[in-house]
Design an enzyme around this catalytic site. Structure first.
Site, PDB file in Angstrom:
ATOM      1  N   GLU A 200      86.228  67.648 -71.941  1.00 25.41           N
ATOM      2  CA  GLU A 200      86.218  67.725 -73.402  1.00 25.41           C
ATOM      3  C   GLU A 200      85.562  69.002 -73.918  1.00 25.41           C
ATOM      4  OE1 GLU A 200      85.814  63.394 -75.501  1.00 25.41           O
ATOM      5  OE2 GLU A 200      84.112  64.036 -74.329  1.00 25.41           O
TER       6      GLU A 200
ATOM      7  N   CYS B  12      91.332  64.797 -89.525  1.00 27.58           N
ATOM      8  CA  CYS B  12      91.344  65.238 -90.911  1.00 27.58           C
ATOM      9  C   CYS B  12      90.228  64.580 -91.713  1.00 27.58           C
ATOM     10  CB  CYS B  12      92.662  64.948 -91.624  1.00 27.58           C
ATOM     11  SG  CYS B  12      94.071  65.724 -90.868  1.00 27.58           S
TER      12      CYS B  12
ATOM     13  N   GLU C  75      83.404  59.022 -67.027  1.00 27.29           N
ATOM     14  CA  GLU C  75      82.784  59.579 -68.231  1.00 27.29           C
ATOM     15  C   GLU C  75      82.291  61.010 -67.979  1.00 27.29           C
ATOM     16  OE1 GLU C  75      82.743  58.916 -71.233  1.00 27.29           O
ATOM     17  OE2 GLU C  75      80.987  59.893 -72.087  1.00 27.29           O
TER      18      GLU C  75
ATOM     19  N   TRP D 168      93.227  68.305 -88.871  1.00 24.62           N
ATOM     20  CA  TRP D 168      93.549  68.203 -87.438  1.00 24.62           C
ATOM     21  C   TRP D 168      95.067  68.077 -87.411  1.00 24.62           C
ATOM     22  CZ3 TRP D 168      95.909  64.816 -83.994  1.00 24.62           C
ATOM     23  CH2 TRP D 168      95.606  65.006 -82.641  1.00 24.62           C
TER      24      TRP D 168
ATOM     25  N   HIS E 127      91.960  59.021 -50.754  1.00 19.15           N
ATOM     26  CA  HIS E 127      93.390  58.738 -50.958  1.00 19.15           C
ATOM     27  C   HIS E 127      94.030  59.717 -51.945  1.00 19.15           C
ATOM     28  CE1 HIS E 127      92.864  55.126 -48.619  1.00 19.15           C
ATOM     29  NE2 HIS E 127      91.781  54.869 -49.350  1.00 19.15           N
TER      30      HIS E 127
ATOM     31  N   LYS F 276      83.577  64.141 -70.118  1.00 20.80           N
ATOM     32  CA  LYS F 276      82.676  65.015 -70.876  1.00 20.80           C
ATOM     33  C   LYS F 276      82.933  66.477 -70.522  1.00 20.80           C
ATOM     34  CE  LYS F 276      80.507  62.618 -73.573  1.00 20.80           C
ATOM     35  NZ  LYS F 276      81.823  62.056 -73.679  1.00 20.80           N
TER      36      LYS F 276
ATOM     37  N   ARG G 122      85.920  65.971 -87.889  1.00 23.52           N
ATOM     38  CA  ARG G 122      87.159  65.186 -87.897  1.00 23.52           C
ATOM     39  C   ARG G 122      88.401  66.050 -87.657  1.00 23.52           C
ATOM     40  NH1 ARG G 122      86.560  60.184 -90.131  1.00 23.52           N
ATOM     41  NH2 ARG G 122      88.772  60.119 -90.572  1.00 23.52           N
TER      42      ARG G 122
ATOM     43  N   LYS H  19      86.829  63.742 -83.593  1.00 25.62           N
ATOM     44  CA  LYS H  19      85.926  62.650 -83.256  1.00 25.62           C
ATOM     45  C   LYS H  19      86.547  61.288 -83.525  1.00 25.62           C
ATOM     46  CE  LYS H  19      81.379  61.152 -82.967  1.00 25.62           C
ATOM     47  NZ  LYS H  19      81.444  61.081 -81.503  1.00 25.62           N
TER      48      LYS H  19
ATOM     49  N   ASN I 267      95.022  62.264 -94.935  1.00 21.96           N
ATOM     50  CA  ASN I 267      94.613  61.997 -93.551  1.00 21.96           C
ATOM     51  C   ASN I 267      95.493  60.856 -93.051  1.00 21.96           C
ATOM     52  OD1 ASN I 267      91.737  60.166 -92.249  1.00 21.96           O
ATOM     53  ND2 ASN I 267      93.257  61.321 -91.154  1.00 21.96           N
ATOM     54  N   GLY I 268      96.311  61.128 -92.046  1.00 20.77           N
ATOM     55  CA  GLY I 268      97.193  60.078 -91.529  1.00 20.77           C
ATOM     56  C   GLY I 268      98.541  60.678 -91.168  1.00 20.77           C
TER      57      GLY I 268
HETATM   58  C1  G6P Z   1      87.874  60.291 -79.601  1.00 26.39           C
HETATM   59  C2  G6P Z   1      86.496  60.892 -79.394  1.00 26.39           C
HETATM   60  C3  G6P Z   1      85.785  60.191 -78.241  1.00 26.39           C
HETATM   61  C4  G6P Z   1      85.736  58.695 -78.490  1.00 26.39           C
HETATM   62  C5  G6P Z   1      87.122  58.112 -78.756  1.00 26.39           C
HETATM   63  C6  G6P Z   1      87.038  56.681 -79.245  1.00 26.39           C
HETATM   64  O1  G6P Z   1      88.674  60.594 -78.524  1.00 26.39           O
HETATM   65  O2  G6P Z   1      86.605  62.280 -79.127  1.00 26.39           O
HETATM   66  O3  G6P Z   1      84.467  60.699 -78.133  1.00 26.39           O
HETATM   67  O4  G6P Z   1      85.173  58.065 -77.385  1.00 26.39           O
HETATM   68  O5  G6P Z   1      87.784  58.861 -79.772  1.00 26.39           O
HETATM   69  O6  G6P Z   1      86.346  56.684 -80.465  1.00 26.39           O
HETATM   70  P1  G6P Z   1      85.664  55.421 -81.100  1.00 26.39           P
HETATM   71  O7  G6P Z   1      85.162  55.882 -82.438  1.00 26.39           O
HETATM   72  O8  G6P Z   1      86.726  54.371 -81.223  1.00 26.39           O
HETATM   73  O9  G6P Z   1      84.564  54.988 -80.203  1.00 26.39           O
END
Ligand code: G6P
Length: 617
Positions: free
Chosen positions: A497, A2, A490, A74, A513, A494, A27, A612, A100-101
């Site tokens: 995501e 949000c 990672e 969100w 395994h 990616k 956000r 994000k 937001n929260g």
């Molecule tokens: C969300 C984002 C990720 C990020 C994670 C941690 O899941 O989509 O891209 O790595 O939060 O975010 P931060 O701001 O704490 O690095």
């Protein structure tokens, strides 16, 4: 999680709020809405879907106003519908609120308010909060001496609230005023000339002012076009500190790129330069950190390091663990912040605690920091957003200095975290057994990282072509060893995501395994294959996949002697120092997931269900 914007001033609030919402859309993008003051009325326009939908609607209705609030959602409580979109209005029509929260005790409050005759149009916790303000307002004496009734009703309400919030509120009886407050959700005040903007982060206001006040938990801000005042929930006055933002609106524009993610991938050489600038000793053999607030002597005394983070930043911590243990021979533990905060794990007193967070607002990471501090540990933060909650609450830290990262999938923030992790490893190693000449070699390798990343980026056309051939697969494995095992995690993250392809990251040898059961001609494997003392073992794992008809994409260093015809695709990256390898190896997996997402027609910068900055638990 949000985004909120509020404007009071003399200009057209509609365009300023809409611009802010577009910049905050990363956000959350389930719905968007505004509330604008129109004479003595509050006009709400809100719609499920993107900010563009809302902009079209507002364009049709030609609104003008000089005070207003806006929100991009969100979803937490309640489905993605127009009714659940913010702003919410109290059932007496007096208040409009954006939030937001998460309000944890909203169910009790809703039952209480329902008993008092309040009604609800949505399933949200936010509407309950809004009505509770209306309830306290109705009870507040109309002429409380020297007090603003609007402020007081919010203060009273927040005393009853459990959970997290960044809010902005309008009241019909108080035209030209906004009240904002925060607890564990970010809120920042832009101080302009005869105007104020309240927002979840600086990107929403940097086009109008670079003067900002970072609000703290438990603070309430009252705005009119002429003045602002900040007090605490307990009515103490707060003397605000006005800070200067160090970046401009151009930093949060896409420029010539199709997506923020693409821009941020290609920005990485410059981002790495910025992250390391001024951070090496004059003799060029170790790292220097200005903001740790811990003397080298005290640092030297530490017998363990603990790192907590979420998501991509957690992967950066895993690489850091590998490098510290490898070069400094000091034990390191890495935990998901969300697990650490509830685990109550035993910690050795001579542990230095680190949190890593691009945004500095991830609620679980912030909670882990607080828990570690409660237990008496000093906590360092590796963080990108200056003035974030984590930056403010940590005892010391290292800023990433890579400018705003807007793409939801982290790229330049990740590689800069890897770089800083490598520098921490160097700093610790040089305090212990690493020789001067090894230190110089390590520093020179780090200084060369931007150029190696530039070279890796030149593989983009080739990776784009590979992506075309692999975009239709439904499953993929990412396999790597040692410092590249976290890169396998990672790479898989990616792809999940932004492409919605099921992917798993595994240590290459562990693949036997379990995951090998997935292997067939329908499940490609991406292998990290750098030249190393275990290169032959990696080749064996590749053979095992090949024997089962699994297509193979190898990401190999230039010097790695890959047998002919083993991999179906080979992406070469430059050979490099062990501390730099994870940074360079990140580039092909970022590009691969980006191009696969494009092939699949996915919305790269706004992947479904994600946000994000995750400011709810
Ligand atoms: C969300 C984002 C990720 C990020 C994670 C941690 O899941 O989509 O891209 O790595 O939060 O975010 P931060 O701001 O704490 O690095």
């Amino acid at each position: 999680m949000c985004g909120i914007v509020g404007y009071v001033g003399r200009q057209n609030a509609v365009s300023i709020i809409l611009e802010g919402l577009k910049r905050l859309e990363y956000r959350g993008y389930d719905s968007a809405g505004v509330c604008l003051e129109k004479g003595r009325r509050l006009e709400v326009v809100k719609k499920a879907g993107r900010v563009d939908n809302l902009a079209k609607e507002l364009g049709r209705r030609r609104f003008t106003a000089t005070t207003g609030i806006g929100h991009t959602r969100w979803a937490t409580h309640g489905a993605v519908t127009d009714a659940n979109a913010h702003p919410h209005v109290s059932s007496d029509g007096k208040f409009a609120l954006i939030h937001n929260g998460v309000i944890e005790n909203y169910a009790q409050m809703k039952a209480f308010l329902t008993g008092k005759g309040y009604t609800f149009k949505s399933e949200t916790d936010t509407e309950v909060l809004c009505n509770l303000i209306a309830y306290h307002y109705a009870k507040e004496p109309a002429r409380a001496k020297g007090r603003n009734r609007f402020m007081e009703s919010i203060r009273k309400t927040l005393h009853h609230v459990e959970g997290t919030y960044g809010i902005a509120v309008l009241c019909v009886d108080h035209p030209g005023e906004i009240v904002g407050a925060r607890k564990a959700s970010p809120l920042i005040l832009g101080v302009g000339t005869d105007e104020y903007i309240l927002a979840s982060d600086a990107s929403a206001l940097v086009s109008r002012t670079q003067n900002v006040v970072y609000l703290k938990d438990g603070e309430i801000v009252h705005l009119t076009p002429k003045r602002f005042s900040i007090t605490t929930l307990d009515q103490a006055d707060v003397s605000p500190v006005v800070n200067q933002l160090t970046w401009s609106v151009a930093d949060s524009d896409k420029g010539r790129h199709a997506h923020f993610m693409e821009k941020e991938i290609f920005e990485q050489p410059a981002a790495l330069e910025n992250a390391m600038r001024g951070r090496f000793s004059a003799d060029g053999s170790t790292a220097l950190f200005g903001g740790l607030n811990i003397s080298p002597g005290e640092f030297r005394e530490m017998e363990r390091f603990m790192f907590c983070a979420c998501g991509t930043a957690w992967h950066a911590c895993l690489v850091t663990e590998h490098l510290i243990e490898r070069f400094a021979r000091v034990p390191v533990e890495v935990d998901y912040a969300s697990e650490f905060r509830y685990r109550n794990s035993p910690l050795d007193p001579r542990t230095l605690f680190f949190v890593m967070s691009q945004s500095g607002e991830t609620i679980d990471t912030l909670a882990a920091l607080r828990e570690a501090k409660r237990k008496g540990f000093r906590v360092m933060a590796v963080n990108n957003v200056v003035g974030s909650s984590i930056a403010r609450e940590a005892d010391g830290g290292i800023y990433q200095h890579v400018g705003p990262e807007v793409g939801v999938a982290s790229t330049k923030a990740f590689t800069s975290q890897l770089l800083i992790g490598a520098m921490i490893a160097l700093y610790v190693a040089r305090m212990r057994d690493m020789s001067y000449s090894d230190g110089v070699e390590y520093v020179n390798a780090l200084k060369g990282a931007p150029e190696l990343v530039r070279q890796a980026l030149k593989q983009a056309p080739k990776i784009k072509a590979i992506a075309k051939r692999y975009a239709q697969y439904h499953d993929m494995l990412f396999l790597g060893r040692l410092s590249l095992f976290p890169l396998a995690l990672e790479g898989a993250l990616k792809l999940k995501e932004i492409s919605y392809v099921h992917a798993e990251g595994y240590p290459a040898a562990e693949m036997k395994h379990g995951p090998i059961a997935l292997v067939s001609e329908k499940c490609p494997s991406v292998f990290f294959a750098p030249k190393s003392e275990i290169f032959n073992k990696i080749v064996s794992s590749m053979q095992e996949i090949k024997a089962r008809k699994g297509p193979i994409i190898a990401i190999a260093t230039a010097d790695a002697p890959l047998p002919d015809d083993l991999a179906d695709e080979v992406i070469r990256i430059p050979e490099c120092h062990e501390a730099v390898l994870p940074i360079v190896a990140a580039i092909p997996v970022q590009l691969l997931s980006y191009y696969i997402a494009l092939e699949r027609g996915c919305d790269v910068d706004k992947p479904r269900n994600l946000a994000k900055s995750v400011t709810v638990e």
